[in-house]
Design an enzyme around this catalytic site. Sequence first.
Site, short mmCIF file in Angstrom:
data_model
loop_
_atom_site.label_atom_id
_atom_site.label_comp_id
_atom_site.label_asym_id
_atom_site.label_seq_id
_atom_site.Cartn_x
_atom_site.Cartn_y
_atom_site.Cartn_z
N GLY A 46 0.84 -1.20 0.00
CA GLY A 46 0.00 0.00 0.00
C GLY A 46 0.87 1.24 0.00
O GLY A 46 2.00 1.21 0.49
N GLN A 51 3.09 9.89 1.16
CA GLN A 51 4.43 9.28 1.22
C GLN A 51 5.31 9.67 0.04
O GLN A 51 6.53 9.54 0.11
CB GLN A 51 4.31 7.75 1.29
CG GLN A 51 3.66 7.26 2.58
CD GLN A 51 3.49 5.76 2.55
OE1 GLN A 51 2.49 5.26 2.06
NE2 GLN A 51 4.46 5.03 3.05
N CYS A 92 5.94 -0.31 7.03
CA CYS A 92 5.59 0.87 6.23
C CYS A 92 6.78 1.24 5.36
O CYS A 92 7.91 1.24 5.83
CB CYS A 92 5.25 2.03 7.18
SG CYS A 92 4.81 3.54 6.33
N LEU A 93 6.50 1.58 4.10
CA LEU A 93 7.58 1.95 3.18
C LEU A 93 8.29 3.22 3.65
O LEU A 93 9.44 3.46 3.28
CB LEU A 93 7.04 2.15 1.76
CG LEU A 93 6.51 0.87 1.08
CD1 LEU A 93 5.95 1.21 -0.30
CD2 LEU A 93 7.60 -0.18 0.97
N HIS A 134 -4.28 1.85 7.97
CA HIS A 134 -2.88 2.30 7.98
C HIS A 134 -2.68 3.43 6.96
O HIS A 134 -2.09 4.46 7.27
CB HIS A 134 -1.98 1.09 7.67
CG HIS A 134 -0.53 1.42 7.51
ND1 HIS A 134 0.44 0.97 8.38
CD2 HIS A 134 0.13 2.16 6.57
CE1 HIS A 134 1.62 1.43 7.99
NE2 HIS A 134 1.47 2.14 6.88
N GLU A 135 -3.23 3.23 5.75
CA GLU A 135 -3.05 4.24 4.70
C GLU A 135 -3.85 5.51 4.99
O GLU A 135 -3.40 6.62 4.70
CB GLU A 135 -3.44 3.66 3.33
CG GLU A 135 -2.67 2.43 2.88
CD GLU A 135 -1.16 2.60 2.92
OE1 GLU A 135 -0.67 3.73 2.78
OE2 GLU A 135 -0.47 1.58 3.11
N HIS A 138 -1.93 7.80 7.07
CA HIS A 138 -0.95 8.61 6.32
C HIS A 138 -1.60 9.91 5.83
O HIS A 138 -0.99 10.98 5.89
CB HIS A 138 -0.44 7.84 5.10
CG HIS A 138 0.68 6.89 5.40
ND1 HIS A 138 1.86 7.27 5.98
CD2 HIS A 138 0.79 5.55 5.19
CE1 HIS A 138 2.65 6.21 6.12
NE2 HIS A 138 2.02 5.16 5.65
#
Length: 176
Positions: A46, A51, A92-93, A134-135, A138
Amino acid sequence: MAILPILSYPDPRLRTIAEPVKTVDAEIKQLIEDMIETMYDAKGIGLAATQVDRHIQLIVMDLSENNDNPRVFINPKVTPLVEDKKPYEEGCLSVPDVYDSVERPTRVKIEALDGEGKPFVEEAEGLLAVCIQHEMDHLNGVLFVDYLSRLKQTRARDKVKKYLKVRERQMQQNKA
Ligand code: NI
């Protein structure tokens, strides 16, 4: 298509609150394609626009095994359907190399626009429920490490710093 640079914790730009997308035009569609390519390249499941330093309400995701089912969520609204929370090991990226358990509601309702700007409503559980929450965080400037203890946050910061240093060194060696 292009691979976009991903912001890393604790970059303050990750704290920006995303604005709604006004129209799903060619520019947004290009960004969607680039974000999907960036997500696959980084081996993530995701990615939120935040990000890649674009502060609009846009999320891409692919929970399929073969990376052949990319999904798009524009202007998403996520509502928990149960009070029951379960822990899940998240990563997480933007926080590379750090994984820890976060508790979230296990079932949610998702209202959003798809990649063509068409509205849809969906009930989610399991990995999709975890991932969309989670997204969503962000887009609101929140990271999964915010739920962890101070000590773990400090460790996460050190770990990311180390990871980035190693990666930079590798990239320089590749160039040489
Ligand atoms: Ni993330």
